[in-house]
Design a protein around this motif. Structure first.
Motif, PDB file in Angstrom:
ATOM      1  N   ILE A   1     -45.872   5.376   6.779  1.00  0.00           N
ATOM      2  CA  ILE A   1     -44.760   4.438   6.648  1.00  0.00           C
ATOM      3  C   ILE A   1     -43.471   5.221   6.772  1.00  0.00           C
ATOM      4  N   GLY A   2     -42.687   4.877   7.778  1.00  0.00           N
ATOM      5  CA  GLY A   2     -41.488   5.653   8.052  1.00  0.00           C
ATOM      6  C   GLY A   2     -40.222   4.901   7.704  1.00  0.00           C
ATOM      7  N   ALA A   3     -39.146   5.657   7.513  1.00  0.00           N
ATOM      8  CA  ALA A   3     -37.867   5.034   7.183  1.00  0.00           C
ATOM      9  C   ALA A   3     -37.192   4.530   8.463  1.00  0.00           C
ATOM     10  N   PHE A   4     -36.673   5.464   9.249  1.00  0.00           N
ATOM     11  CA  PHE A   4     -35.995   5.104  10.497  1.00  0.00           C
ATOM     12  C   PHE A   4     -36.676   5.767  11.674  1.00  0.00           C
ATOM     13  N   PRO A   5     -36.674   5.082  12.816  1.00  0.00           N
ATOM     14  CA  PRO A   5     -37.307   5.678  14.004  1.00  0.00           C
ATOM     15  C   PRO A   5     -36.428   6.762  14.631  1.00  0.00           C
ATOM     16  N   ILE A   6     -36.150   7.821  13.865  1.00  0.00           N
ATOM     17  CA  ILE A   6     -35.337   8.913  14.378  1.00  0.00           C
ATOM     18  C   ILE A   6     -36.221  10.104  14.684  1.00  0.00           C
ATOM     19  N   PRO A   7     -35.721  11.047  15.471  1.00  0.00           N
ATOM     20  CA  PRO A   7     -36.568  12.178  15.859  1.00  0.00           C
ATOM     21  C   PRO A   7     -37.234  12.874  14.678  1.00  0.00           C
ATOM     22  N   GLU A   8     -36.503  13.042  13.567  1.00  0.00           N
ATOM     23  CA  GLU A   8     -37.109  13.748  12.426  1.00  0.00           C
ATOM     24  C   GLU A   8     -38.398  13.067  11.980  1.00  0.00           C
ATOM     25  N   VAL A   9     -38.342  11.754  11.783  1.00  0.00           N
ATOM     26  CA  VAL A   9     -39.514  11.043  11.287  1.00  0.00           C
ATOM     27  C   VAL A   9     -40.604  10.988  12.364  1.00  0.00           C
ATOM     28  N   LYS A  10     -40.182  10.793  13.610  1.00  0.00           N
ATOM     29  CA  LYS A  10     -41.171  10.740  14.689  1.00  0.00           C
ATOM     30  C   LYS A  10     -41.890  12.075  14.841  1.00  0.00           C
ATOM     31  N   ARG A  11     -41.140  13.156  14.695  1.00  0.00           N
ATOM     32  CA  ARG A  11     -41.731  14.483  14.775  1.00  0.00           C
ATOM     33  C   ARG A  11     -42.781  14.652  13.676  1.00  0.00           C
ATOM     34  N   HIS A  12     -42.458  14.164  12.481  1.00  0.00           N
ATOM     35  CA  HIS A  12     -43.403  14.291  11.388  1.00  0.00           C
ATOM     36  C   HIS A  12     -44.633  13.432  11.623  1.00  0.00           C
ATOM     37  N   MET A  13     -44.403  12.223  12.127  1.00  0.00           N
ATOM     38  CA  MET A  13     -45.546  11.354  12.441  1.00  0.00           C
ATOM     39  C   MET A  13     -46.430  12.017  13.496  1.00  0.00           C
ATOM     40  N   ASP A  14     -45.811  12.609  14.507  1.00  0.00           N
ATOM     41  CA  ASP A  14     -46.582  13.250  15.568  1.00  0.00           C
ATOM     42  C   ASP A  14     -47.386  14.429  15.026  1.00  0.00           C
ATOM     43  N   ALA A  15     -46.764  15.236  14.193  1.00  0.00           N
ATOM     44  CA  ALA A  15     -47.471  16.389  13.646  1.00  0.00           C
ATOM     45  C   ALA A  15     -48.651  15.934  12.793  1.00  0.00           C
ATOM     46  N   TYR A  16     -48.416  14.909  12.008  1.00  0.00           N
ATOM     47  CA  TYR A  16     -49.461  14.341  11.154  1.00  0.00           C
ATOM     48  C   TYR A  16     -50.641  13.878  12.004  1.00  0.00           C
ATOM     49  N   THR A  17     -50.318  13.179  13.085  1.00  0.00           N
ATOM     50  CA  THR A  17     -51.371  12.638  13.940  1.00  0.00           C
ATOM     51  C   THR A  17     -52.141  13.746  14.640  1.00  0.00           C
ATOM     52  N   VAL A  18     -51.444  14.788  15.068  1.00  0.00           N
ATOM     53  CA  VAL A  18     -52.133  15.931  15.666  1.00  0.00           C
ATOM     54  C   VAL A  18     -53.168  16.468  14.688  1.00  0.00           C
ATOM     55  N   GLY A  19     -52.766  16.553  13.421  1.00  0.00           N
ATOM     56  CA  GLY A  19     -53.697  17.051  12.403  1.00  0.00           C
ATOM     57  C   GLY A  19     -54.869  16.103  12.195  1.00  0.00           C
ATOM     58  N   VAL A  20     -54.567  14.817  12.105  1.00  0.00           N
ATOM     59  CA  VAL A  20     -55.627  13.838  11.867  1.00  0.00           C
ATOM     60  C   VAL A  20     -56.662  13.899  13.000  1.00  0.00           C
ATOM     61  N   ARG A  21     -56.150  13.902  14.234  1.00  0.00           N
ATOM     62  CA  ARG A  21     -57.051  13.875  15.390  1.00  0.00           C
ATOM     63  C   ARG A  21     -57.860  15.158  15.533  1.00  0.00           C
ATOM     64  N   GLU A  22     -57.275  16.271  15.060  1.00  0.00           N
ATOM     65  CA  GLU A  22     -58.004  17.534  15.176  1.00  0.00           C
ATOM     66  C   GLU A  22     -59.290  17.487  14.371  1.00  0.00           C
TER      67      GLU A  22
END
Lengths: 360, 309, 389
Positions: free
Chosen positions: C161-182
């Motif tokens: 659950i993210g606050a604003f669709p800004i690069p900071e949050v998107k970057r964190h979501m992307d990193a999280y997903t990379v980890g999940v998928r690994e």
């Protein structure tokens, strides 16, 4: 005359200006005393607190500049509200009308492609139109359908807020805002000039002062002004005299909404230079202006004084946040108390109140 | 995860979120029915939320918190009653000042209470047998709490009182035609005071629900405009408790849906709906005969003075 | 008449005051006592972003005897200019630190107005001779959290659950997903946005919405423990954000991200005191500090990387890694943490090849993302499901 077990309330036949002034002053002082209690609770002596506030809001160049800057939207909206209140139109919607003015101005600044010299004038016209349109809808609903104006203007505030939120999150989100909910910054030609080193966007200030004068003349010396006053003071007589309630109501809301829209233009063109979150733009000016207009006893010229007074209070809030470490919310307490004491004191103006110990 | 579960969970959340809306609306209906417009609901709600939370935190008893929240809301509303009824001040301005006061006071006193977890919030209940009923069971009887049920029970009670009892007739007549009511020996002022107090009480309980059951926690400004939705709801409900219930859950559903439907519908659109609907409803109803049957109390927001005019 | 006279006087005062010369605050001399002002966007009681900055401020004040600090909380965006001026002119601050992206333009304008004062802006990208930028970023930790989430989910639906669709949050979501998928190539990360940094009711309902969709592990960017509580009420796991949120759910919280802004503040303020950072040489100073600089820490509370309650489950899930062999997720997390904390940063979550969710190759094999690419990141990694704006 109404008698209860302890309070007699009898309508006054004559109210003098001096009485009004005196009662208002006492009301404000009473509010300040009660508010002082809260300062004491936080361990700050009220005397010292008020000293700090006055010094911070008036005693330095920066402080005074900030105070004047805060007064500008209060002045514009307040003047418009005095007109609306005169016709007994309870415009609680100045917040929304301000925002619509801001949106209209932003639209012109960002997307109209007009040549530079035209930008600011057109922004003001568009802002006036936006705010006026927003105010005319409730006016129309009241006259044609008899719908309560307090409710409609209040609801329109929220519709305006969510409209602006949709714009800044969606179609108007600025490419340079990197995903944040802002529009792009306005081009420089759409920035209002400010007094050197301050945030006072003086064209809007001058506009406000002029409009206060113009509205005073309108209300006291023109036919339209006369009609407005009659509609407000004696609707039956107005009808009898053939004054069109529709025309009058639309006129007052055109003014009130339009002026609030102008305030919105001033905020985005003079302070923020872009659209951001609606509450960061309107900042409760629309509600505070109600007290400003109220205190001015619906005299447009007096709004100049009362808007400045409330600007001091807002500025004071900024000061206590920094210098005294007190919560900013104290200002809401302030405003609420002042408003409350003011309306409470009305009873002493409209009615003669005496105490009796005789039963009914 | 099929359609069925999606609908069930949405409705379940709607019930939870709609409860404070319903409580506030029921109270405001009574206040406005007696002729007093109370724009201070937001202030009363947040004072209720603050006092309920601190009481529950200090005493460890969440229900005591709710009680205190209601009482504080009620006392707060008495200020509005005093200004509107006794001092005959402008009700719009009085209500607004109380909202400002309520927000300010709760913000000032509430400092330092933010971020404290409540050790004993009102707990969720799952009713053993009833929660197995298909569809209705998981919505109504799983994961809700006692306050939700009490609120639902209030609706028929308050409806009955308003429409089928002497008290209700009294209240309604005070709101429609105070002069007539007065001539019949009814104490207009007292009726209005009581109704406003009820309004404040329920608003305070609604606020307490937010801070002691729904979240549970205290944050400055946590009512976030719910008081204004209540005012819209009161109109939307045509000042009728039964309609108020439908309206509260409908508006609550809109809020919940703004998250559920985020991938497809702009949340701002859904959040603006309650306010647009209130206006729409007023427009639709303003046509003649309908207004007579379902319109606002005629004397709403007009101070009453015997012998005037 | 009185009114008109008053009006004229007020306007005259305004004009006179505006033309009077500005009292310029003096430039700081290294070695003198230093006064620093902090501007927060939220209340320090939020237990989130502003709380973390304020904790760091306190640590600095306790560490440096020559340091005096002052702070202003709950400053609306658009108002920062006014408070900066107050801090500089009324409070005599030598350094002003503004702690929200939204303060960027206002800080820059203030920096231009006060060329002798030093400014530090958090999470932005505009600098000046007297204005530097800094950020303590979590993306590595979100990757580690993602590894754990991928192992712990039983429904293969994980929430962010993210606050604003800004690069900071998107970057964190992307990193999280990379980890999940690994760890779990079948799992998806479901998104919801709140459009506010701090909104417990919105966070609550967003969490409920995702719970209804079947998510059972929760990560988020929001400044309150609401989502931790919501997840715990359903018995689901979550990762705390920004501040230690362990106490809100000792039985269900797995780990989280904790900010140590003091790492940056101590470093920078010491440099100002020593004179190596001045009001003239900051145009290229950009702190992009991560695990290796100890600006961020993984855990639900300091010192507890992973909640022991989850140790067994994490040790039971095995992953095949090309370099490390067959290894339990528990050990993988610790190993990656070690690799990323190494000064030479042996491992980065965004090592190529990485595809976005439309199938485009965004990071070629063998390459990493540059700092610029990271700070302007706006695409969604394959595995993210839901609205992206």
């Amino acid at each position: 005359m109404k008698k209860t077990a302890w309070l007699n309330v009898e309508r006054r036949s004559v109210t003098s200006g001096r009485l009004v002034f005196a009662v208002s002053i006492i009301a404000i002082l009473a509010a300040l005393v009660v508010a002082g209690i809260f300062f004491q609770i936080y361990g700050v002596s009220p005397i010292r607190a008020y000293q700090v506030i006055l010094k911070g809001a008036l005693g330095s160049r920066l402080g005074l500049a900030e105070t004047v800057r805060r007064a500008i939207p209060l002045l514009l909206i307040g003047v418009g509200l005095t007109i609306a209140f005169r016709a007994l139109f309870w415009n609680i919607g100045a917040e929304g009308q301000l925002l619509m003015g801001a949106i209209a101005a932003a639209g012109v600044a960002l997307f109209s492609g007009l040549p530079d010299p035209l930008l600011l004038p057109v922004m003001f016209i568009a802002g006036f139109a936006g705010g006026a349109a927003w105010g005319l809808i409730p006016a129309f609903l009241k006259v044609k359908l008899g719908i309560n104006d307090v409710i409609t203007t209040l609801m329109m505030n929220y519709i305006a807020i969510y409209l602006m939120e949709w714009l800044i999150h969606g179609p108007w989100k600025g490419p340079t805002a990197r995903g944040f909910a802002y529009t792009d910054q306005f081009p420089r030609a759409a920035w209002l000039p400010t007094l050197y080193g301050t945030r006072i966007h003086w064209p809007t200030l001058v506009l406000g002062l002029l409009l206060a004068l113009v509205m005073y003349i309108l209300v006291t010396r023109t036919r339209s002004g006369f009609e407005i006053r009659v509609v407000g003071e004696n609707p039956d007589a107005a009808r009898f005299a053939g004054i069109s309630q529709l025309k009058t109501t639309l006129l007052v809301m055109l003014i009130a909404g339009g002026f609030a829209g102008l305030a919105g233009v001033g905020e985005v063109a003079g302070i923020h230079h872009k659209l951001l979150g609606p509450l960061n733009i309107s900042m409760g000016y629309g509600y505070t202006a109600i007290i400003v207009a109220w205190l001015a006893r619906r005299n447009p010229l007096a709004v100049i004084i009362t808007s400045f007074l409330f600007a001091i209070i807002i500025s004071g809030g900024d000061v206590i946040k920094v210098s005294l470490g007190l919560p900013f919310q104290l200002i809401n307490v302030f405003n609420g108390l002042i408003l409350f004491f003011l309306i409470g004191s009305e009873v002493f103006i409209r009615y003669k109140v005496s105490f009796s110990f005789r039963g009914q | 995860m099929g359609w069925e579960t999606w609908i069930i969970t949405t409705l379940s959340r709607t019930l939870a979120y709609g409860t404070p809306l319903l409580l506030g609306t029921l109270g405001e209906i009574y206040a406005e029915r007696s002729g007093v417009l109370n724009l201070g609901v937001e202030g009363m709600m947040i004072m209720g939320a603050y006092s309920a939370f601190t009481t529950a935190y200090i005493t460890g008893n969440p229900w005591l918190g709710i009680l205190v929240g209601g009482v504080i809301g009620g006392i707060f509303s008495l200020i509005h009653a005093f200004a509107s009824v006794t001092l005959k001040a402008n009700q719009v301005v009085s209500g607004l000042s109380l909202t400002m006061l309520g927000l300010g006071l709760s913000g000032v006193f509430g400092r330092g209470w933010e971020g404290k977890p409540l050790p004993n919030p009102i707990s969720s209940i799952t009713v053993p047998g009833l929660s197995k009923i298909p569809i209705l069971g998981p919505i109504l009887f799983e994961g809700q709490n006692l306050l939700v049920y009490l609120t639902i029970l209030l609706v028929p009670l308050l409806w009955y009182i308003l429409y089928r009892t002497r008290i209700g007739i009294t209240i309604r007549s005070v709101g429609e035609n105070p002069a007539t009511a007065d001539s019949l020996g009814i104490n207009v002022d007292r009726v209005r005071y009581l109704c406003v107090f009820l309004g404040g009480l329920l608003a305070g309980v609604a606020g307490g629900y937010l801070s002691v059951a729904y979240r549970p926690a205290w944050t400055e400004g946590m009512t976030a405009g719910m008081g204004w939705i209540v005012i819209a709801l009161t109109i939307f409900a045509f000042w009728n408790p039964a309609h108020g219930m439908l309206g509260a859950y409908f508006f609550g559903a809109l809020y919940i849906l703004s998250f559920r439907l985020q991938p497809w519908i702009s949340p701002e659109f859904l959040k603006a709906m309650p306010y647009a609907f209130a206006i729409l409803v007023l427009v639709v109803v303003s046509r003649g005969t309908l207004q007579k049957r379902m319109g606002a109390p005629a004397a709403l927001s007009v101070p009453y003075t015997r012998g005037e005019e | 008449m009185r009114t008109r006279f008053a009006v004229v006087t007020l306007v005259a005062m305004a004009i006179v005051f505006s033309l009077a010369s500005v009292a310029m605050a003096k430039e700081y001399v290294p070695g003198d006592p230093l006064k620093v002002g902090f501007i927060y966007v939220g209340p320090i009681g939020d237990l989130g972003w502003s709380y973390a900055h304020d904790e760091a401020r306190r640590i600095c004040e306790a560490t440096f005897p020559w340091l005096e600090t002052v702070y202003v909380e709950s400053v609306s965006e658009g108002d920062e200019g006014l408070y900066i001026d107050k801090l500089v002119q009324d409070e005599g601050c030598d350094v002003v630190i503004t702690t929200s992206f939204g303060f960027m333009d206002g800080t820059l304008e203030a920096a231009l107005r006060h060329p002798d004062q030093i400014f530090a802006h958090c999470s932005g990208f505009k600098r000046n001779d007297n204005m530097m930028t800094y950020m303590a970023d979590f993306y590595q930790i979100y990757y580690l959290n993602g590894l754990m989430a991928g192992a712990l989910t039983e429904t293969n639906k994980v929430a962010y659950i993210g606050a604003f669709p800004i690069p900071e949050v998107k970057r964190h979501m992307d990193a999280y997903t990379v980890g999940v998928r690994e760890v779990n190539p079948e799992a998806d990360v479901h998104i919801r946005w709140i459009y506010e940094w701090f909104s417990p009711p919105a966070a609550k309902e967003a969490a409920q919405a995702l719970l209804a969709d079947g998510c059972d592990v929760f990560a988020f960017t929001e400044d309150s423990p609401t989502i931790v509580q919501e997840a715990a009420a359903s018995g689901d796991a979550s990762f705390g954000h920004y501040s230690p949120m362990y106490d809100f759910s000792p039985d269900h919280i797995v780990s989280g991200q904790i900010a140590h802004w003091e790492a940056i503040y101590l470093d920078f303020l010491a440099k100002v005191y020593a004179g190596s950072c001045t009001a003239h040489n900051l145009a290229n100073v950009d702190y992009w500090w991560l695990l290796q600089e100890k600006a961020v820490e993984m855990g639900a509370k300091p010192g507890m990387l992973i909640n022991p309650v989850y140790d067994d489950r994490l040790k039971a899930v095995m992953v095949d890694d090309p370099v490390l062999g067959t290894i339990s997720v528990y050990d993988l997390v610790l190993k990656r943490l070690e690799q990323m904390s190494d000064p030479s940063m042996v491992f980065d979550p965004f090592n190529g090849p990485i595809y976005d969710r439309d199938g485009n190759l965004k990071v070629p094999a063998g390459l990493r993302m540059s700092v610029f690419e990271l700070t302007t990141m706006d695409w969604a990694v394959d595995g993210l499901v839901g609205p992206w704006e």
